[in-house]
Design a protein around this motif. Structure first.
Motif, PDB file in Angstrom:
ATOM      1  N   ALA A  47      -1.445  -6.611  -6.865  1.00 55.47           N
ATOM      2  CA  ALA A  47      -0.830  -6.319  -8.113  1.00 55.47           C
ATOM      3  C   ALA A  47      -0.147  -5.114  -8.505  1.00 55.47           C
ATOM      4  O   ALA A  47      -0.644  -4.258  -7.632  1.00 55.47           O
ATOM      5  N   ILE A  48       0.686  -4.922  -9.268  1.00 61.33           N
ATOM      6  CA  ILE A  48       1.221  -3.531  -9.584  1.00 61.33           C
ATOM      7  C   ILE A  48       0.029  -3.016 -10.693  1.00 61.33           C
ATOM      8  O   ILE A  48       0.365  -3.813 -11.858  1.00 61.33           O
ATOM      9  N   LEU A  49      -0.727  -2.230 -10.544  1.00 66.22           N
ATOM     10  CA  LEU A  49      -1.721  -1.905 -11.601  1.00 66.22           C
ATOM     11  C   LEU A  49      -1.807  -0.752 -11.853  1.00 66.22           C
ATOM     12  O   LEU A  49      -1.218   0.389 -11.040  1.00 66.22           O
ATOM     13  N   ASP A  50      -1.923  -0.136 -13.159  1.00 64.94           N
ATOM     14  CA  ASP A  50      -1.769   1.261 -13.511  1.00 64.94           C
ATOM     15  C   ASP A  50      -3.467   1.790 -13.497  1.00 64.94           C
ATOM     16  O   ASP A  50      -4.189   1.209 -13.044  1.00 64.94           O
ATOM     17  N   PRO A  66       5.245  -0.046  -4.941  1.00 67.97           N
ATOM     18  CA  PRO A  66       5.767   0.826  -5.911  1.00 67.97           C
ATOM     19  C   PRO A  66       5.180   0.541  -7.264  1.00 67.97           C
ATOM     20  O   PRO A  66       5.145  -0.706  -7.653  1.00 67.97           O
ATOM     21  N   GLY A  67       4.831   1.579  -7.902  1.00 66.03           N
ATOM     22  CA  GLY A  67       4.279   1.309  -9.050  1.00 66.03           C
ATOM     23  C   GLY A  67       2.675   1.415  -9.364  1.00 66.03           C
ATOM     24  O   GLY A  67       1.981   1.578 -10.172  1.00 66.03           O
ATOM     25  N   TYR A 127      -0.723  -2.523   3.243  1.00 64.35           N
ATOM     26  CA  TYR A 127       0.705  -2.765   2.819  1.00 64.35           C
ATOM     27  C   TYR A 127       1.318  -3.864   3.064  1.00 64.35           C
ATOM     28  O   TYR A 127       2.956  -4.134   2.671  1.00 64.35           O
ATOM     29  N   GLY A 128       0.645  -4.773   3.504  1.00 63.99           N
ATOM     30  CA  GLY A 128       1.172  -6.305   3.662  1.00 63.99           C
ATOM     31  C   GLY A 128       2.554  -6.434   4.328  1.00 63.99           C
ATOM     32  O   GLY A 128       2.795  -5.645   5.505  1.00 63.99           O
TER      33      GLY A 128
END
Length: 264
Positions: free
Chosen positions: A188-191, A213-214, A231-232
């Protein structure tokens, strides 16, 4: 059972892969999809393990992602990658093709020492039993198998509130660790706050992420206690982007870039 002639080597590689996940130094694995990509990545100094990407392998054979490629063909591709390197190889085996424990058993027989298995948001008791069955099969094969137990809490519920997804990822991740998985994969895009929440809940060197990215920088993820970043299909996309850019430049009257390396 694993062929006795390869059991020691496979067991040794499995133990090393587990050690790489347990080490506070962040493990990075740039995913591969065939023999030449495996050899190219393995030759880069600092590469300590390889990971396959199911999406990329399927695409290379003309199949869509999502267990559309036949299992035998997927395992054949993985076996070729294992044979092309002395490094530990972990394989993306999607949701396990209907029998995750048996699929993992077959993969171990080919020399695979770790795997991503998706939970596909099965009911939690069922998903936890699947993890337990995989780890039991690996124990019977005599390897410290690195199951990267993937939860699709974010991937399959993108329209849901992020906080709810995070809470479910924590709940499922804890259940998979309790069932014997050494690490949990939350793509997921996680912060940074999200990552800290997951590490605090699961423990250091128990969380793996995807480098998209993110997501925070690698140094930050290492400091937070993340075990691994993979990196899938991104690596294949990067390679194909370079190919497409070459074609575009040729069409403009250009040619092969001066930065090209002779790698095969």
């Amino acid at each position: 059972m694993t062929d006795p002639s390869t059991a020691t080597s496979t067991a040794t590689k499995a133990t090393e892969l587990l050690r790489l996940h347990r080490d506070p130094t962040l493990l990075t694995v740039v995913n591969v999809w065939d023999v030449i990509s495996a050899r190219v990545v393995a030759q880069v100094e600092g590469t300590t393990a390889l990971a396959t990407a199911s999406h990329s392998i399927a695409a290379s054979y003309g199949y869509d992602d999502g267990e559309n490629i036949p299992l035998d063909l997927m395992l054949e591709a993985v076996q070729r990658i294992v044979a092309a390197t002395d490094l530990p190889v972990t394989a993306d085996l999607e949701g396990g093709y209907g029998d995750a424990a048996e699929t993992v058993r077959r993969a171990i027989g080919l020399g695979v020492v770790g795997a991503n298995i998706e939970d596909q948001l099965k009911p939690l008791p069922e998903a936890a039993r699947q993890v337990e069955a995989i780890m039991k099969a690996a124990e019977q094969e005599g390897v410290d198998f690195v199951l990267n137990a993937r939860t699709d809490a974010f991937h399959l519920r993108r329209d849901r509130d992020k906080a709810d997804n995070l809470a479910e990822a924590v709940q499922r991740g804890k259940a998979y660790l309790d069932a014997g998985a050494p690490v949990v994969f939350v793509p997921a895009i996680l912060d940074e706050t999200d990552v800290r929440t997951l590490v605090d809940a699961l423990g250091p060197q128990r969380l793996t992420l995807i480098g998209i990215p993110g997501v925070p920088p690698l140094a930050t993820l290492e400091a937070l206690g993340v075990a691994r970043v993979s990196y899938g299909p991104m690596s294949q996309n990067v390679a194909l982007t370079a190919l497409q850019e070459l074609v575009e430049d040729v069409h403009r009257g250009g040619g092969v870039p001066s930065t090209m390396r002779i790698l095969n």
